[in-house]
Design an enzyme around this catalytic site. Structure first.
Site, short mmCIF file in Angstrom:
data_model
loop_
_atom_site.label_atom_id
_atom_site.label_comp_id
_atom_site.label_asym_id
_atom_site.label_seq_id
_atom_site.Cartn_x
_atom_site.Cartn_y
_atom_site.Cartn_z
N CYS A 25 0.73 -1.28 0.19
CA CYS A 25 -0.34 -0.11 0.23
C CYS A 25 0.83 1.42 -0.22
CB CYS A 25 -0.85 0.32 0.90
SG CYS A 25 -1.33 1.57 1.83
N CYS A 51 0.52 3.40 3.52
CA CYS A 51 0.52 2.38 5.44
C CYS A 51 1.67 3.00 5.17
CB CYS A 51 0.64 1.16 4.92
SG CYS A 51 -1.03 0.39 4.86
N ASN A 59 -0.10 15.97 -3.24
CA ASN A 59 -0.79 14.54 -3.94
C ASN A 59 1.06 14.34 -5.12
OD1 ASN A 59 -1.56 12.88 -6.25
ND2 ASN A 59 -3.44 13.80 -5.27
N ASP A 60 0.93 13.13 -5.34
CA ASP A 60 2.42 12.73 -6.05
C ASP A 60 2.48 12.63 -7.61
OD1 ASP A 60 3.93 11.84 -3.81
OD2 ASP A 60 3.10 10.19 -3.89
N HIS A 92 -5.05 0.48 7.97
CA HIS A 92 -4.90 -0.28 6.64
C HIS A 92 -6.39 -0.52 6.49
CE1 HIS A 92 -4.01 -0.93 2.05
NE2 HIS A 92 -5.52 -1.68 2.32
N ASN A 145 -13.60 9.97 -1.03
CA ASN A 145 -14.09 9.68 -1.95
C ASN A 145 -13.61 7.98 -1.68
OD1 ASN A 145 -15.17 10.75 -4.34
ND2 ASN A 145 -12.80 10.92 -5.17
N SER A 204 -8.77 4.73 -5.34
CA SER A 204 -7.78 4.60 -6.22
C SER A 204 -6.86 3.63 -4.87
CB SER A 204 -6.71 5.37 -6.83
OG SER A 204 -6.44 6.04 -6.21
N HIS A 234 -6.80 2.02 1.42
CA HIS A 234 -6.02 3.00 3.26
C HIS A 234 -7.49 4.15 3.41
CE1 HIS A 234 -2.71 2.91 6.29
NE2 HIS A 234 -3.76 4.15 5.90
N HIS A 264 -8.38 7.61 3.80
CA HIS A 264 -7.52 9.21 3.65
C HIS A 264 -8.55 9.92 2.63
CE1 HIS A 264 -7.67 6.72 -0.65
NE2 HIS A 264 -7.31 8.45 -1.20
N GLN A 310 -8.88 13.85 0.51
CA GLN A 310 -8.56 14.94 -0.44
C GLN A 310 -8.36 15.89 -0.08
OE1 GLN A 310 -6.69 13.82 -3.92
NE2 GLN A 310 -8.14 12.09 -4.75
N HIS A 320 -18.86 21.88 2.35
CA HIS A 320 -18.80 23.18 1.64
C HIS A 320 -18.18 24.30 2.94
CE1 HIS A 320 -20.53 22.13 -3.20
NE2 HIS A 320 -19.19 21.34 -2.51
N HIS A 326 -21.12 22.87 5.89
CA HIS A 326 -21.87 21.88 5.40
C HIS A 326 -21.74 20.67 4.58
CE1 HIS A 326 -23.01 23.79 1.72
NE2 HIS A 326 -23.39 22.86 1.70
N HIS A 353 -22.27 17.11 2.42
CA HIS A 353 -22.70 16.39 1.21
C HIS A 353 -22.29 15.27 1.93
CE1 HIS A 353 -24.77 19.89 -0.58
NE2 HIS A 353 -24.00 20.30 -0.20
N LYS A 376 -26.57 2.89 -7.15
CA LYS A 376 -27.12 3.66 -8.72
C LYS A 376 -26.51 4.68 -9.38
CE LYS A 376 -30.86 7.21 -9.78
NZ LYS A 376 -31.63 6.79 -9.96
N PHE A 377 -26.88 4.49 -10.64
CA PHE A 377 -26.28 4.85 -11.68
C PHE A 377 -27.31 6.67 -11.87
CE2 PHE A 377 -24.61 0.26 -12.14
CZ PHE A 377 -23.69 0.78 -12.59
#
Length: 386
Positions: free
Chosen positions: A50, A53, A75-76, A114, A154, A162, A165, A167, A169, A298, A318, A320, A333-334
């Site tokens: 990972c 880690c 971020n790399d 992890h 995410n 991706s 672990h 995290h 952003q 936000h 707030h 979301h 749900k798509f």
């Protein structure tokens, strides 16, 4: 025949974005023979492969320190680059304009384990994460040229994450992105427009605030009639009237205007950590799985400066939460053509009404709120150990 919101299709208005959502509750009866998602397997406490880690090498060759709590690094593979950026060329046609954007992208690792997510972390660890969010917001938001700081997470492969672990952003930009700009514009108009008399708290300048008014309304409804999922001394989690995603929630303060993370009191920070823990546990317990979602914060685009007034003094902090799961742990749900608060991917390329018309949902927000309320605040993986 009387209108029944649990049976008859109807449209609901989102006052934050000025858009509508088509609600089709009768479609809940249809069988599902579409795509299902593979379940993520159990993860080890430490994964030597990972990139996040403690002590491991990242894909760019950098080494993580042996951190004990949180870790922040640039971020790399950032989506934004620091200045100087060359000016965009003169457009070949007025319809084909572009402009440069500068900024930075940070990664915040929530915990060295992890296999832990917000739903499994102790409340003090979540409070430490809130402290890191505040610190990055303050640091990036006071840098020259930065006009907006977007904090997001995410969670889950189906949301484009991706690495499993735990995290999040932080993207800091020289422009305010479209969705937060829409919300701020709606808050601005609401604060400066005559509104009906209300007992809801007002903003710091005595003006009506759209989100304070909405939270006040929801928290004063009978519990079995409204959309509140969980509430504590300072915060409320609810499935908004205009929710698009099946179990979408809005987390917000209801007692006073809090423009941004750096203006939280100690008590408000502690109760925020507590309610995030309770919400994410409910999410996992809904289908007895690690519940995927995209979460975005936000708030004021950048911290308050020395000015007495600005167009952002209407902002209200707030959160979301946009989870994709619909019927079970592997049916999502798509929603095509919708962009998340943090520019994540469109999730399907199949033709749907949402791509050409407007967002649509089957489960009503009231039904979703009731199902989340019914979930335990004890994580399903911890039940056997009690």
């Amino acid at each position: 025949m009387a209108f029944d919101p649990t049976t008859h299709p109807h449209r609901r208005f989102n006052p934050l974005t000025g858009e509508h959502i088509l609600v089709s509750p009768h479609r809940n009866k249809r069988p599902w023979q579409g795509q299902t998602e593979p379940l993520q397997s159990n993860f080890p406490q430490y994964d030597p492969s990972c990139y996040l880690c403690p002590g491991n090498s990242r894909s760019g060759g950098q080494h993580n320190e042996q951190y004990a709590h949180t870790l922040v690094f640039e971020n790399d593979f950032p989506a934004l680059l620091p200045p100087p950026i060359p000016e965009a060329p003169v457009p070949a046609h007025p319809l084909l304009t572009s402009s440069t954007v500068e900024g930075a992208c940070d990664v915040l690792i929530f915990h060295p384990r992890h296999d832990l997510t917000l739903a499994r972390l102790p409340v003090p660890d979540i409070e430490r994460i809130i402290g890191e969010w505040s610190a990055i917001y303050q640091k990036r938001g006071t840098q020259k040229g930065i006009q907006y700081v977007q904090i997001f997470e995410n969670k889950g492969a189906m949301m484009g994450c991706s690495n499993p672990h735990p995290h999040g952003q932080v993207w800091s930009l020289s422009e305010v992105p479209s969705l937060p700009a829409k919300e701020l514009a709606s808050l601005f108009v609401y604060a400066r427009t005559s509104q009906p008399p209300s007992e809801a708290p007002k903003d710091a300048k005595g003006r009506p605030n759209l989100l304070l008014e909405y939270a006040h309304f929801e928290t004063h409804l009978p519990r079995d009639e409204g959309r509140v999922v969980v509430q504590n001394d300072h915060w409320v989690v609810l499935v908004p009237w205009w929710a698009t995603w099946p179990f979408e929630t809005l987390l917000l303060p209801f007692k006073r205007q809090i423009p941004c993370l750096t203006e939280l009191s100690s008590d408000e920070k502690g109760s925020l950590a507590e309610i995030i823990s309770k919400l994410t546990k409910r999410y996992d317990n809904l289908f007895s799985t690690s519940f995927a979602y995209s979460m975005g914060i936000h708030q004021r685009p950048i911290p308050r400066g020395s000015e007495d007034s600005d167009d952002y003094d209407v902002a209200q902090l707030h959160f979301h939460f946009y989870p994709p799961l619909l019927r079970s742990s592997n049916v999502r749900k798509f929603l095509v053509g919708q962009v998340f608060v943090s520019f994540s991917e469109v999730f399907s390329l199949c033709p749907r009404f949402e791509l050409m018309g407007e967002p649509q949902r089957d489960l009503t927000p009231e039904q979703a709120a009731q199902r989340l309320r019914d979930c335990s605040e004890v994580h399903y993986l911890d039940v056997s150990s009690l």
